[in-house]
Design an enzyme around this catalytic site. Sequence first.
Site, mmCIF file in Angstrom:
data_model
loop_
_atom_site.group_PDB
_atom_site.id
_atom_site.type_symbol
_atom_site.label_atom_id
_atom_site.label_comp_id
_atom_site.label_asym_id
_atom_site.label_seq_id
_atom_site.Cartn_x
_atom_site.Cartn_y
_atom_site.Cartn_z
ATOM 1 N N SER A 235 12.318 21.022 29.208
ATOM 2 C CA SER A 235 12.292 20.177 28.010
ATOM 3 C C SER A 235 10.997 20.302 27.235
ATOM 4 O O SER A 235 9.941 20.577 27.782
ATOM 5 C CB SER A 235 12.494 18.708 28.354
ATOM 6 O OG SER A 235 12.468 17.955 27.158
ATOM 7 N N TYR B 84 8.953 11.837 34.913
ATOM 8 C CA TYR B 84 10.029 12.673 34.365
ATOM 9 C C TYR B 84 9.445 13.931 33.714
ATOM 10 O O TYR B 84 9.901 15.049 33.962
ATOM 11 C CB TYR B 84 10.849 11.886 33.336
ATOM 12 C CG TYR B 84 11.830 12.755 32.572
ATOM 13 C CD1 TYR B 84 13.114 12.984 33.055
ATOM 14 C CD2 TYR B 84 11.455 13.375 31.374
ATOM 15 C CE1 TYR B 84 14.006 13.802 32.362
ATOM 16 C CE2 TYR B 84 12.342 14.189 30.676
ATOM 17 C CZ TYR B 84 13.611 14.399 31.174
ATOM 18 O OH TYR B 84 14.482 15.213 30.491
ATOM 19 N N GLY C 237 25.100 17.835 37.850
ATOM 20 C CA GLY C 237 25.118 16.760 36.853
ATOM 21 C C GLY C 237 26.062 17.072 35.707
ATOM 22 O O GLY C 237 25.735 16.846 34.549
ATOM 23 N N ALA C 238 27.253 17.569 36.044
ATOM 24 C CA ALA C 238 28.217 17.931 34.995
ATOM 25 C C ALA C 238 29.132 16.755 34.658
ATOM 26 O O ALA C 238 30.117 16.927 33.949
ATOM 27 C CB ALA C 238 29.038 19.141 35.433
ATOM 28 N N GLY D 15 25.446 18.615 30.783
ATOM 29 C CA GLY D 15 26.178 19.324 31.844
ATOM 30 C C GLY D 15 27.675 19.334 31.584
ATOM 31 O O GLY D 15 28.341 20.363 31.739
ATOM 32 N N GLY E 17 26.859 14.074 29.515
ATOM 33 C CA GLY E 17 25.839 14.699 28.678
ATOM 34 C C GLY E 17 25.919 16.212 28.564
ATOM 35 O O GLY E 17 27.000 16.797 28.395
HETATM 36 P P1 NDP Z 1 22.737 12.603 31.445
HETATM 37 O O1 NDP Z 1 22.186 11.374 32.071
HETATM 38 O O2 NDP Z 1 23.883 12.480 30.514
HETATM 39 O O3 NDP Z 1 23.160 13.626 32.582
HETATM 40 C C1 NDP Z 1 22.455 13.741 33.765
HETATM 41 C C2 NDP Z 1 23.391 14.120 34.875
HETATM 42 O O4 NDP Z 1 22.640 14.189 36.096
HETATM 43 C C3 NDP Z 1 24.509 13.108 35.113
HETATM 44 O O5 NDP Z 1 25.687 13.817 35.331
HETATM 45 C C4 NDP Z 1 24.070 12.406 36.362
HETATM 46 O O6 NDP Z 1 25.126 11.908 37.153
HETATM 47 C C5 NDP Z 1 23.379 13.539 37.085
HETATM 48 N N1 NDP Z 1 22.553 13.055 38.188
HETATM 49 C C6 NDP Z 1 21.598 12.108 38.160
HETATM 50 N N2 NDP Z 1 21.115 11.910 39.383
HETATM 51 C C7 NDP Z 1 21.766 12.744 40.215
HETATM 52 C C8 NDP Z 1 21.727 12.977 41.605
HETATM 53 N N3 NDP Z 1 20.932 12.282 42.418
HETATM 54 N N4 NDP Z 1 22.536 13.910 42.117
HETATM 55 C C9 NDP Z 1 23.380 14.598 41.333
HETATM 56 N N5 NDP Z 1 23.476 14.409 40.007
HETATM 57 C C10 NDP Z 1 22.682 13.485 39.464
HETATM 58 O O7 NDP Z 1 21.506 13.311 30.746
HETATM 59 P P2 NDP Z 1 21.387 14.667 29.885
HETATM 60 O O8 NDP Z 1 22.691 15.313 29.763
HETATM 61 O O9 NDP Z 1 20.610 14.338 28.684
HETATM 62 O O10 NDP Z 1 20.444 15.531 30.815
HETATM 63 C C11 NDP Z 1 20.796 16.804 31.299
HETATM 64 C C12 NDP Z 1 19.577 17.683 31.369
HETATM 65 O O11 NDP Z 1 19.068 17.898 30.069
HETATM 66 C C13 NDP Z 1 18.427 17.113 32.171
HETATM 67 O O12 NDP Z 1 17.865 18.140 32.945
HETATM 68 C C14 NDP Z 1 17.436 16.669 31.113
HETATM 69 O O13 NDP Z 1 16.134 16.700 31.598
HETATM 70 C C15 NDP Z 1 17.674 17.716 30.073
HETATM 71 N N6 NDP Z 1 17.235 17.425 28.729
HETATM 72 C C16 NDP Z 1 17.807 16.393 28.021
HETATM 73 C C17 NDP Z 1 17.387 16.139 26.728
HETATM 74 C C18 NDP Z 1 17.959 15.045 25.938
HETATM 75 O O14 NDP Z 1 17.493 14.848 24.811
HETATM 76 N N7 NDP Z 1 18.939 14.303 26.409
HETATM 77 C C19 NDP Z 1 16.370 16.971 26.096
HETATM 78 C C20 NDP Z 1 15.836 18.003 26.928
HETATM 79 C C21 NDP Z 1 16.285 18.225 28.180
HETATM 80 P P3 NDP Z 1 25.909 10.547 36.794
HETATM 81 O O15 NDP Z 1 26.872 10.917 35.724
HETATM 82 O O16 NDP Z 1 26.558 10.210 38.086
HETATM 83 O O17 NDP Z 1 24.885 9.563 36.368
HETATM 84 MG MG1 PMR Z 2 10.210 12.079 21.189
HETATM 85 C C1 PMR Z 2 8.330 15.939 16.803
HETATM 86 C C2 PMR Z 2 9.481 15.832 17.151
HETATM 87 C C3 PMR Z 2 9.963 15.183 18.366
HETATM 88 C C4 PMR Z 2 10.916 15.723 19.183
HETATM 89 C C5 PMR Z 2 11.618 17.041 19.010
HETATM 90 C C6 PMR Z 2 11.111 14.802 20.243
HETATM 91 C C7 PMR Z 2 11.978 15.016 21.296
HETATM 92 N N1 PMR Z 2 10.313 13.702 20.050
HETATM 93 C C8 PMR Z 2 9.573 13.903 18.885
HETATM 94 C C9 PMR Z 2 8.637 13.048 18.356
HETATM 95 C C10 PMR Z 2 8.340 11.752 18.781
HETATM 96 N N2 PMR Z 2 8.883 11.163 19.851
HETATM 97 C C11 PMR Z 2 7.401 10.840 18.175
HETATM 98 C C12 PMR Z 2 6.614 11.141 16.949
HETATM 99 C C13 PMR Z 2 7.410 9.692 18.907
HETATM 100 C C14 PMR Z 2 6.608 8.447 18.706
HETATM 101 C C15 PMR Z 2 7.320 7.528 17.822
HETATM 102 C C16 PMR Z 2 8.350 9.902 19.968
HETATM 103 C C17 PMR Z 2 8.653 8.958 20.935
HETATM 104 C C18 PMR Z 2 9.499 9.190 22.002
HETATM 105 C C19 PMR Z 2 9.792 8.305 23.092
HETATM 106 C C20 PMR Z 2 9.307 6.927 23.312
HETATM 107 N N3 PMR Z 2 10.178 10.389 22.199
HETATM 108 C C21 PMR Z 2 10.842 10.266 23.354
HETATM 109 C C22 PMR Z 2 10.630 9.027 23.910
HETATM 110 C C23 PMR Z 2 11.362 8.974 25.125
HETATM 111 O O1 PMR Z 2 11.450 8.050 25.918
HETATM 112 C C24 PMR Z 2 11.992 10.319 25.341
HETATM 113 C C25 PMR Z 2 11.301 10.960 26.493
HETATM 114 O O2 PMR Z 2 10.151 11.236 26.488
HETATM 115 O O3 PMR Z 2 12.019 11.235 27.551
HETATM 116 C C26 PMR Z 2 11.277 11.848 28.572
HETATM 117 C C27 PMR Z 2 11.684 11.095 24.098
HETATM 118 C C28 PMR Z 2 12.050 12.358 23.662
HETATM 119 N N4 PMR Z 2 11.577 12.910 22.494
HETATM 120 C C29 PMR Z 2 12.154 14.142 22.336
HETATM 121 C C30 PMR Z 2 13.032 14.384 23.437
HETATM 122 C C31 PMR Z 2 13.834 15.632 23.620
HETATM 123 C C32 PMR Z 2 12.960 13.294 24.240
HETATM 124 C C33 PMR Z 2 13.757 13.085 25.484
HETATM 125 C C34 PMR Z 2 14.252 13.862 26.412
HETATM 126 C C35 PMR Z 2 13.641 14.898 27.292
HETATM 127 O O4 PMR Z 2 12.581 15.398 27.185
HETATM 128 O O5 PMR Z 2 14.376 15.265 28.133
#
Ligand code: NDP
Ligand code: PMR
Length: 388
Positions: free
Chosen positions: A215, A263, A82-83, A88, A86
Amino acid sequence: MSLQAYFLPSTLPVHKEGSTFWGIPLSENARTEFKPSVSRSTNRVSISLGVRAQAAVTTPNISRATPEGKKTLRKGNVVITGASSGLGLAAAKALAETGKWNVVMACRDFLKAERAAKAAGMAKESYTVMHLDLASLDSVRQFVENVRRAGMPLDVLVCNAAVYFPTAKEPTYTADGFEMSVGVNHLGHFLLARELLEDLKTSDYPSKRLIIVGSITGNTNTLAGNVPPKANLGDLRGLAAGLSGVNGSTMIDGGEFDGAKAYKDSKVCNMLTMQEFHRRFHEETGVTFASLYPGCIATTGLFREHIPLFRLLFPPFQKYITKGFVSEHEAGKRLAQVVSEPSLTKSGVYWSWNKNSASFENQLSQEASDPEKAKRVWELSEKLVGLA
Ligand code: NDP
Ligand code: PMR
Ligand code: LMG
């Protein structure tokens, strides 16, 4: 199939397009995330390519002698799934820029990856794009074969790709019939990592690593992990029945389909898998197994399926309210550290960063660190991907 461009080494003569408050320690010295007071498509690209990759790639030298006679380390080879966007992509760019890595971008959309690398300004000789669709076990096996045919040693594998379907009412499925989120984020990576461990083992690189991105939202010992729906693998009855919805459920715990929960459950599986790898293979292989939470990268493609209002409010919410926001660039540097920093060689660790962007070993939730659960997830996953 014969013309499918699953591997284009960048050396081939072909045309290429190419802090914090919640969730992170509240005090400088704290080493745990915030604990709430509430206790407890495949897009296969066909290109006319007359050359198969394996013919064109040469094994890099183990070491080169400099004019002064000092030995320098060869370039490391790192596969990042997934590079194409985002985290990657940002990590691929950060590693490529050091000049010390050949980055294998393992992506489902070949042209998107090529364009992304080019747009990011990555030098041609610093990366290779290979096709990998984690939603198909056949594609995973084909990818493994292609890596082997390429003849380069594999030094680091980063399992980064993920999908997130927060608004889906109905589940979608991988080619093998698994619910898509767990199928791609966990099962596809599980097979990939199991297979490529063999290759990591034979690498002569001084620090071999297998990294699986985790995450905070899968960790219920944090506030973020307590936003409903919460991760919970239950007794794994849905996973045991194959996540197909036939004779069971599409959810690991056997419950009703919920895309956001699927997820978060998949991230728990990622973190459990990393620890099980560590317990089973660290001593024997010397490979470092690690996971990480890079921060909330609220601007990535991960949220593409979310409603527009969420996509609008989520970044400012994370920036100004939770202060958990990190840019793709910063998050990419963090992942790159876990790939290559000499100080981050400890195995079995879930890394996070404090408000000064200093890395620390974080605590996982009870479920995400349960060894019994890790073992059962491992064994059930082995069956589903055909390893047992
Ligand atoms: P992106 O959607 O930007 O990146 C995800 C990547 O995964 C894309 O390159 C996508 O490809 C690829 N992908 C999806 N499906 C497939 C598949 N079937 N085969 C191969 N590749 C695939 O998201 P992020 O950069 O945010 O996510 C990267 C990682 O970080 C994930 O593991 C996510 O859980 C984690 N993460 C993200 C957070 C965030 O806040 N964003 C927080 C914590 C963790 P394509 O470009 O073709 O869609
Ligand atoms: Mg969240 C306390 C701090 C905090 C942090 C670090 C995250 C990270 N979030 C926080 C708080 C809250 N979030 C609170 C208080 C709420 C209610 C308003 C909230 C809601 C929320 C939603 C609806 N947050 C989300 C969502 C998503 O759809 C995202 C998710 O769960 O993806 C699975 C998300 C996220 N919050 C984060 C992070 C890192 C995500 C997304 C990505 C992930 O886990 O990969
Ligand atoms: C579930 O909902 C969905 O059901 C599921 O389908 C899936 O999407 C899943 O995890 C993903 O989420 C979770 C539910 C949890 O979530 C919400 O996100 C509802 C949020 C409701 C808030 C609406 C307020 C809108 C006000 C706008 C203010 C704009 C501010 C922008 C910032 C500008 C900065 C200058 O819901 C809960 O569990 C509720 C928990 C309540 C915690 C209260 C915390 C207080 C924090 C207040 C911040 C409000 C900002 C909201 C921003 C929204 C971004 C998500």
